[in-house]
Structure formats: C-alpha cells, structure tokens
Write a protein that holds these residues in place. Structure first.
Motif, PDB file in Angstrom:
ATOM      1  N   THR A  42      -5.089 -41.732 -32.796  1.00 14.93           N
ATOM      2  CA  THR A  42      -5.622 -40.126 -31.652  1.00 14.93           C
ATOM      3  C   THR A  42      -4.545 -39.773 -30.644  1.00 14.93           C
ATOM      4  N   GLU A  43      -3.857 -40.491 -31.003  1.00 16.58           N
ATOM      5  CA  GLU A  43      -2.491 -40.753 -29.891  1.00 16.58           C
ATOM      6  C   GLU A  43      -1.343 -39.572 -30.062  1.00 16.58           C
ATOM      7  N   ALA A  44      -1.308 -39.010 -31.676  1.00 13.15           N
ATOM      8  CA  ALA A  44      -0.307 -39.038 -32.153  1.00 13.15           C
ATOM      9  C   ALA A  44      -1.160 -37.613 -32.895  1.00 13.15           C
ATOM     10  N   ARG A  45      -1.803 -36.436 -32.106  1.00 10.46           N
ATOM     11  CA  ARG A  45      -2.211 -35.223 -32.551  1.00 10.46           C
ATOM     12  C   ARG A  45      -1.465 -34.584 -32.568  1.00 10.46           C
ATOM     13  N   TYR A  46      -1.316 -33.358 -33.659  1.00 10.76           N
ATOM     14  CA  TYR A  46      -1.325 -31.827 -33.364  1.00 10.76           C
ATOM     15  C   TYR A  46      -0.944 -31.145 -31.877  1.00 10.76           C
ATOM     16  N   ASP A  47      -0.718 -29.936 -31.145  1.00 19.36           N
ATOM     17  CA  ASP A  47      -0.886 -29.467 -30.357  1.00 19.36           C
ATOM     18  C   ASP A  47      -0.857 -28.354 -30.318  1.00 19.36           C
ATOM     19  N   VAL A  48      -2.519 -27.392 -30.959  1.00 19.39           N
ATOM     20  CA  VAL A  48      -2.714 -27.032 -31.443  1.00 19.39           C
ATOM     21  C   VAL A  48      -2.516 -25.447 -31.068  1.00 19.39           C
ATOM     22  N   PHE A  49      -2.081 -25.494 -29.574  1.00 17.42           N
ATOM     23  CA  PHE A  49      -1.991 -24.662 -27.967  1.00 17.42           C
ATOM     24  C   PHE A  49      -0.348 -24.126 -27.966  1.00 17.42           C
ATOM     25  N   HIS A  50       0.482 -25.211 -28.885  1.00 12.20           N
ATOM     26  CA  HIS A  50       1.805 -24.899 -29.211  1.00 12.20           C
ATOM     27  C   HIS A  50       1.859 -23.928 -29.891  1.00 12.20           C
ATOM     28  N   THR A  51       2.918 -23.199 -29.898  1.00  9.55           N
ATOM     29  CA  THR A  51       2.834 -21.648 -30.794  1.00  9.55           C
ATOM     30  C   THR A  51       4.056 -22.719 -32.052  1.00  9.55           C
ATOM     31  N   ASP A  52       4.791 -23.365 -32.135  1.00  5.02           N
ATOM     32  CA  ASP A  52       5.124 -24.303 -33.260  1.00  5.02           C
ATOM     33  C   ASP A  52       4.634 -25.318 -34.075  1.00  5.02           C
ATOM     34  N   CYS A  53       3.116 -25.343 -33.268  1.00  5.81           N
ATOM     35  CA  CYS A  53       2.245 -26.015 -34.250  1.00  5.81           C
ATOM     36  C   CYS A  53       1.831 -25.988 -35.159  1.00  5.81           C
TER      37      CYS A  53
END
Length: 123
Positions: free
Chosen positions: A12-23
C-alpha cells in the motif's frame, strides 16, 4: 497467450499515483473506461470470442475501433490474443486473470443500472 504489461499487487505504500499524467495505471484506466474498452471486457466475461464474434456482440463498433481497443487491452495485460495458423488466420480473444478481476465490478455496475431502469416498451 500474448504478453503485455504485467501488473502485480504492490504494498500500500508503493501505489501508483493515477492523478499524475505519467502514471502507467492511468493509461490502463483510460483504456478500460474508453467508449469501447468497457464493452469488450463485458463481452468477453462469458466466453472467449473470435474477432468477428466479438464485433457482432458489440453493436455499433467498427472493425477499426474494435482492433484499436483490443490492441490496447492486450498491451495492458487485460486481454489475451491467440492466432491459429489457418487460412485465413483465426484470432481468438479472452480475458486474463487481471481482465476478469477488472471486468467483475463493471458487470456488477451494469447489473445495477439495468435493474434500476424502467421496463422497456416492447412495441
């Protein structure tokens, strides 16, 4: 079964940041929720289908859009593609485990929507 992006569960600490355009997860979400991607996933929930069977099951989709949607979903690891060496080649598509997992809540969403709609006129 074809390769593609492989997604594994992460801490859970290493989740993707779906709000970042490069995710990269953002691209997968875009493909799943695209106009046709969602219909492809729903159509493949029951059975593996050949290209033309899939096209017939999704009314209104063009061959071009189906091919583009399938290409993206295969690349994302949601759909597998198998080509039989026949003339002409027979291409079959099905859901990967990841695709089944993603498609399950979509099926539930569609079920909820159709249960709440008023009955259709049969005229």
């Amino acid at each position: 079964m074809a390769g593609g992006a492989q997604f594994t569960r992460v801490d859970t600490e290493a989740r993707y940041d779906v709000f970042h355009t490069d995710c990269p997860a953002r691209d997968v979400v875009d493909h799943v929720t695209s106009r046709w991607g969602i219909w492809v996933l729903i159509s493949l929930r029951a059975n593996d289908l050949r290209f033309y069977e899939l096209r017939e099951s999704i009314q209104g989709i063009s061959e071009k859009m189906l091919a583009q949607s399938l290409r993206a979903l295969v690349k994302d690891g949601l759909v597998w593609r198998r080509v039989e060496p026949t003339t002409p080649p027979q291409v079959t598509y099905g859901l990967t485990e990841f695709g089944r997992e993603v498609g399950e809540p979509l099926t539930e969403l569609f079920g909820r929507i159709t249960r709440r709609l008023a009955p259709r006129d049969t005229e």
